[in-house]
Design a protein around this motif. Structure first.
Motif, PDB file in Angstrom:
ATOM      1  N   PHE A  86       1.377  -0.841  -0.173  1.00  0.00           N
ATOM      2  CA  PHE A  86      -0.475  -0.019   0.007  1.00  0.00           C
ATOM      3  C   PHE A  86       0.519   1.309  -0.438  1.00  0.00           C
ATOM      4  CE2 PHE A  86      -2.706  -3.051   1.693  1.00  0.00           C
ATOM      5  CZ  PHE A  86      -4.263  -2.656   0.722  1.00  0.00           C
ATOM      6  N   PRO A  87       0.395   2.475  -0.826  1.00  0.00           N
ATOM      7  CA  PRO A  87       1.344   3.519  -0.742  1.00  0.00           C
ATOM      8  C   PRO A  87       1.269   4.897   0.097  1.00  0.00           C
ATOM      9  CG  PRO A  87      -0.772   3.594  -2.235  1.00  0.00           C
ATOM     10  CD  PRO A  87      -0.312   2.555  -1.561  1.00  0.00           C
ATOM     11  N   ILE A  99      -6.881  10.169  -1.822  1.00  0.00           N
ATOM     12  CA  ILE A  99      -6.703   9.129  -1.213  1.00  0.00           C
ATOM     13  C   ILE A  99      -7.282   8.637  -2.537  1.00  0.00           C
ATOM     14  CG2 ILE A  99      -6.496   7.196   0.095  1.00  0.00           C
ATOM     15  CD1 ILE A  99      -5.355   8.899   2.107  1.00  0.00           C
ATOM     16  N   THR A 100      -8.898   8.787  -2.549  1.00  0.00           N
ATOM     17  CA  THR A 100     -10.015   9.036  -2.703  1.00  0.00           C
ATOM     18  C   THR A 100      -9.344   8.548  -4.871  1.00  0.00           C
ATOM     19  OG1 THR A 100     -11.543   8.881  -1.051  1.00  0.00           O
ATOM     20  CG2 THR A 100     -12.658   8.732  -3.739  1.00  0.00           C
ATOM     21  N   ALA A 101      -9.742  10.040  -5.242  1.00  0.00           N
ATOM     22  CA  ALA A 101      -9.128  10.594  -6.276  1.00  0.00           C
ATOM     23  C   ALA A 101      -8.581   9.662  -6.679  1.00  0.00           C
ATOM     24  CB  ALA A 101      -8.779  11.446  -6.575  1.00  0.00           C
ATOM     25  N   TRP A 102      -7.043   9.036  -5.743  1.00  0.00           N
ATOM     26  CA  TRP A 102      -5.408   8.780  -6.361  1.00  0.00           C
ATOM     27  C   TRP A 102      -6.290   6.851  -7.291  1.00  0.00           C
ATOM     28  CZ3 TRP A 102      -2.616   3.992  -5.052  1.00  0.00           C
ATOM     29  CH2 TRP A 102      -1.995   4.073  -5.746  1.00  0.00           C
ATOM     30  N   TYR A 103      -6.927   6.399  -5.972  1.00  0.00           N
ATOM     31  CA  TYR A 103      -7.192   4.470  -6.154  1.00  0.00           C
ATOM     32  C   TYR A 103      -8.364   4.784  -7.494  1.00  0.00           C
ATOM     33  CZ  TYR A 103      -5.097   2.644  -2.165  1.00  0.00           C
ATOM     34  OH  TYR A 103      -3.963   2.106  -1.493  1.00  0.00           O
ATOM     35  N   LYS A 116       1.894   6.502 -12.374  1.00  0.00           N
ATOM     36  CA  LYS A 116       2.767   7.811 -11.762  1.00  0.00           C
ATOM     37  C   LYS A 116       1.750   8.842 -11.056  1.00  0.00           C
ATOM     38  CE  LYS A 116       7.003   5.760 -13.494  1.00  0.00           C
ATOM     39  NZ  LYS A 116       6.986   4.890 -12.333  1.00  0.00           N
ATOM     40  N   THR A 117       0.555   8.816 -11.167  1.00  0.00           N
ATOM     41  CA  THR A 117       0.445  10.213 -10.827  1.00  0.00           C
ATOM     42  C   THR A 117       0.212  10.522  -9.174  1.00  0.00           C
ATOM     43  OG1 THR A 117      -0.999   9.570 -12.722  1.00  0.00           O
ATOM     44  CG2 THR A 117      -2.010  11.134 -10.620  1.00  0.00           C
ATOM     45  N   SER A 145      -2.471  15.569  -8.757  1.00  0.00           N
ATOM     46  CA  SER A 145      -2.727  15.383 -10.569  1.00  0.00           C
ATOM     47  C   SER A 145      -3.788  14.688 -10.128  1.00  0.00           C
ATOM     48  CB  SER A 145      -1.366  15.022 -10.644  1.00  0.00           C
ATOM     49  OG  SER A 145      -1.859  14.425 -12.317  1.00  0.00           O
ATOM     50  N   ALA A 146      -3.955  13.568  -9.799  1.00  0.00           N
ATOM     51  CA  ALA A 146      -5.049  12.232  -9.603  1.00  0.00           C
ATOM     52  C   ALA A 146      -6.480  13.158  -9.023  1.00  0.00           C
ATOM     53  CB  ALA A 146      -5.326  11.853  -8.275  1.00  0.00           C
TER      54      ALA A 146
END
Length: 400
Positions: free
Chosen positions: A342-343, A353-357, A373-374, A378-379
């Motif tokens: 997990f990152p 975090i929601t946007a990244w996933y 690699k976003t 950026s996500a």
């Protein structure tokens, strides 16, 4: 590392649901809002590929999160909608891709209610509320009486296009969870007051869906163990809801918790290391014969095996772990005890975090995850820009 015999006995063991359907193993991709529909409620090739990846990766069942039964009350503009006018060809494509290798694929039938996405909805919950920055109108008795038929029609579409079951969403603060919660449900008619009354609409929906799809089609439900909100659903009331569900035709109860209500704690906040809801499941196991699934906090295979071997849990639900490693189920089924890497995010911005996933889910659906690699900022930008564009599409499609 646990011995292969233990893995064969627990994780890789099929289970026959009460309706007679067989889930080939005990690992389930729990529902997440993948935000991969086309902005008009239709499935896409990327969405089909995402669930095909999980089926290739070994899960026994995948559940598609936030599939809306009523376009007027969506969670997000990237949701699927199961209504008249939905692109049935793309739904069939999604169902076919997601059910390879004997995997089950169920849409999670949802209605966001008071948490409907404001840019494309006028939120309505069980009762009219105005709490801090949260506001919604209240549903009329007639509107409530229409819900079982709305859910049943969505379930019929799901069955006709090839999905292998459905899950009714009664958790995480959306409409049916709102009916269960005294914080949201202030009704003084037959749908409010005692926990039995607050469960009434859920039971009516289950009965109508079962009549629509028949006795051999799986119907599951996701329900909160607690809202983690002051004045919300308590554990005692949640256990009584489990007792009530035991007298229905439900085939699988997924236990979760928490709410997307503004300011609510996430399920992981204050949780002990390991699975979040096992202690509640121990109590629930005494109240129902229906198979139980617990989702949240499973970090490695040993935790999953221990939970299954205890006899308390019948299925282990995985969400973000299967985003980080889509083929994790195959690893665990083969006896490899590794968990996903997990990152770790330093001081993540709200929603980051929601946007990244979510953007990683998009990459998986396009087979671009190896090079993902976003960063968080950026996500968020990609996620919000896409939602803004889809809101415009949604409004044009559903202009009524």
């Amino acid at each position: 590392m646990s011995s292969p015999a233990i893995f064969e006995h627990s994780l890789d063991r099929p289970l026959i649901l009460p309706c007679g359907a067989v889930i080939k193993n005990r690992l389930v991709k729990s529902a997440m809002s993948d935000s991969l529909a086309d902005g008009e409620g239709n499935a896409t090739n990327a969405q089909a590929r995402l669930y095909e990846r999980w089926a290739e990766g070994g899960v026994g069942l995948s559940i598609i999160g936030e599939v809306q039964v009523d376009h007027r009350y969506p969670e997000k503009p990237g949701n699927l909608v199961l209504e008249k006018g939905t692109d049935l060809y793309m739904l069939r494509t999604l169902a076919a891709c997601a059910s390879i290798n004997g995997a089950h694929i169920w849409p999670q039938l949802g209605h966001a209610g008071g948490l409907s996405h404001l840019p494309i909805s006028k939120p309505k919950g069980p009762s009219a509320l105005n709490i801090d920055n949260f506001e919604c109108a209240g549903m009329s008795a007639v509107e409530i009486s229409q819900l079982p038929e709305i859910y049943a029609k969505a379930a019929i579409i799901a069955k006709e296009v090839g999905f292998t079951g459905v899950q009714i969403h009664a958790g995480h603060g959306f409409l049916l969870s709102q009916f269960l919660s005294p914080l949201f449900n202030h009704r003084q008619d037959k749908y409010g007051g005692s926990i039995a009354a607050r469960c009434r609409i859920i039971v009516e929906i289950i009965d109508k869906v079962r009549d629509a799809v028949g006795n051999s089609f799986p119907v599951g439900i996701k329900i909160n163990s607690t809202d983690q909100l002051e004045g919300g659903l308590t554990e005692d009331d949640a256990l009584e809801a489990i007792r009530i569900l035991d007298n229905t035709s439900i085939d699988l109860i997924e236990i979760s918790g928490g709410s997307y209500f503004p300011g609510a704690e996430s399920s992981s906040e204050g949780a002990l290391k390991g699975p979040y809801f096992i202690e509640f499941a121990v109590k629930a196991r005494c109240l129902t014969r229906i198979p139980l699934m617990v989702t949240g906090g499973f970090k490695n295979c040993d935790q999953a095996v221990k939970s299954l071997e205890s006899g308390v849990v019948d299925f282990v639900g995985l969400a973000r772990a299967l985003v980080i490693k889509p083929d994790l189920a195959n690893d665990w089924l083969s006896g490899t005890n590794n968990g996903p890497d997990f990152p770790k995010f330093e001081s993540p911005p709200s929603g980051g975090i929601t946007a990244w996933y979510t953007m990683l889910l998009t990459a998986i659906g396009n087979d671009n995850d190896d090079g993902f690699k976003t960063g968080l900022l950026s996500a968020i930008h990609q996620y919000e820009s896409r939602d803004d564009a889809r809101c415009n599409q949604w409004i044009q499609k559903f202009s009524d």
